[in-house]
Design a protein around this motif. Sequence first.
Motif, PDB file in Angstrom:
ATOM      1  N   MET A  33      31.055 -38.057   5.145  1.00 32.07           N
ATOM      2  CA  MET A  33      30.796 -36.771   4.403  1.00 32.07           C
ATOM      3  C   MET A  33      30.769 -37.333   3.020  1.00 32.07           C
ATOM      4  O   MET A  33      31.155 -36.530   2.139  1.00 32.07           O
ATOM      5  CB  MET A  33      32.061 -36.046   4.486  1.00 32.07           C
ATOM      6  N   ALA A  34      30.146 -38.467   2.679  1.00 32.32           N
ATOM      7  CA  ALA A  34      29.753 -38.632   1.182  1.00 32.32           C
ATOM      8  C   ALA A  34      28.829 -37.659   0.479  1.00 32.32           C
ATOM      9  O   ALA A  34      29.425 -37.317  -0.705  1.00 32.32           O
ATOM     10  CB  ALA A  34      28.967 -40.158   1.189  1.00 32.32           C
ATOM     11  N   TYR A  35      27.879 -37.122   0.847  1.00 29.51           N
ATOM     12  CA  TYR A  35      27.092 -35.983   0.230  1.00 29.51           C
ATOM     13  C   TYR A  35      28.110 -34.854   0.079  1.00 29.51           C
ATOM     14  O   TYR A  35      27.910 -34.179  -0.909  1.00 29.51           O
ATOM     15  CB  TYR A  35      26.053 -35.725   1.192  1.00 29.51           C
ATOM     16  N   PHE A  36      28.927 -34.642   1.084  1.00 26.35           N
ATOM     17  CA  PHE A  36      29.564 -33.472   1.066  1.00 26.35           C
ATOM     18  C   PHE A  36      30.635 -33.426  -0.218  1.00 26.35           C
ATOM     19  O   PHE A  36      31.006 -32.622  -0.859  1.00 26.35           O
ATOM     20  CB  PHE A  36      30.579 -33.481   2.201  1.00 26.35           C
ATOM     21  N   GLY A  37      31.256 -34.748  -0.428  1.00 24.13           N
ATOM     22  CA  GLY A  37      32.078 -35.058  -1.514  1.00 24.13           C
ATOM     23  C   GLY A  37      31.172 -34.841  -2.883  1.00 24.13           C
ATOM     24  O   GLY A  37      31.786 -34.247  -3.806  1.00 24.13           O
ATOM     25  N   ASP A  38      30.199 -35.334  -2.754  1.00 22.02           N
ATOM     26  CA  ASP A  38      29.377 -35.259  -4.035  1.00 22.02           C
ATOM     27  C   ASP A  38      29.300 -33.762  -4.593  1.00 22.02           C
ATOM     28  O   ASP A  38      29.093 -33.420  -5.676  1.00 22.02           O
ATOM     29  CB  ASP A  38      27.929 -35.831  -3.921  1.00 22.02           C
ATOM     30  N   VAL A 190      33.252 -35.548 -13.130  1.00 25.43           N
ATOM     31  CA  VAL A 190      32.734 -35.208 -11.642  1.00 25.43           C
ATOM     32  C   VAL A 190      31.507 -36.083 -11.089  1.00 25.43           C
ATOM     33  O   VAL A 190      31.250 -36.107  -9.937  1.00 25.43           O
ATOM     34  CB  VAL A 190      31.826 -33.801 -12.037  1.00 25.43           C
ATOM     35  N   LEU A 191      30.898 -36.849 -12.029  1.00 25.77           N
ATOM     36  CA  LEU A 191      29.877 -37.632 -11.583  1.00 25.77           C
ATOM     37  C   LEU A 191      30.375 -39.013 -10.701  1.00 25.77           C
ATOM     38  O   LEU A 191      29.611 -39.666 -10.040  1.00 25.77           O
ATOM     39  CB  LEU A 191      28.885 -38.237 -12.572  1.00 25.77           C
ATOM     40  N   LEU A 192      31.444 -39.265 -11.111  1.00 23.79           N
ATOM     41  CA  LEU A 192      32.172 -40.562 -10.610  1.00 23.79           C
ATOM     42  C   LEU A 192      33.254 -40.232  -9.477  1.00 23.79           C
ATOM     43  O   LEU A 192      33.894 -41.169  -8.906  1.00 23.79           O
ATOM     44  CB  LEU A 192      32.945 -41.309 -11.676  1.00 23.79           C
TER      45      LEU A 192
END
Length: 266
Positions: A33-38, A190-192
């Motif tokens: 779910m990495a994209y979900f977290g981003d 938010v970016l990290l």
Amino acid sequence: MILDSFLWRAGLAGVGVAMAAAPLGCFVVWRRMAYFGDATAHAAILGVALALSFNMPVFLGALIIALGMASLVSSLSGRNVAVDTLLGVLAHSALAIGIVAVSFLDNVRIDLMAFLFGDILAVSRMDLLVIWGGALAVVGLLSWRWSALLTATLNEDLARASGIDPVREKLILTLTLAVVVAVSIKVVGVLLIGAMLIVPPAAARVFAKTPEQMAVFAGGVGMASALGGLAASWHFDTPTGPTIVAVAAAAFVLSTIVGLGRQVRA
């Protein structure tokens, strides 16, 4: 008093964020779910604009928007829309719209870089209360639902046979992710936030034999990265948020080398 020192407050804030992000990050890794977290993290900048517009706490604004984004993505997943495409569109669109919205706030002075990359050295006592309150709530919820969440993650059919609703467990994860994003925005930006969710669990996976061990080891890596990054930032005069992530990345590289060495010896 300890809390009178901004370095102590920064260290405690980093530890609190790592404590919340590590176990949740394990599920993010397991479920891919990495994209979900981003997407959830990037949407939080809209929450910043909302909070400043209505003169409310940034944490509350970020939490509202993060919850909305998490719920939206969760509800749209699987409805004839490619999930990775959906997340990519939502993540970048939310970040761009958020930055544009912030630019319209003429009567508010805002350091946009602090929200994008974090400003851990400016953490106040109230920020600490929010961070640790959110972290303890996340750890408590994950501890309570650990068995159900793990079963639903490993095998949805087994979960249903055991009387566990996989959709409900996924919703719990998404809402918990929104809370972590909201409490982390002050520390790493938010970016990290996505990096702090992914990198420590990825580094810990090499040494863990059980899911529980991975969560604990990930917490250790996250806390060590927060404190090590803070110290390195202070010594080398570098941006603190990115330095914390860089230290976590170094831990991942080291763990990968150790893992490859084990494979060669085997």
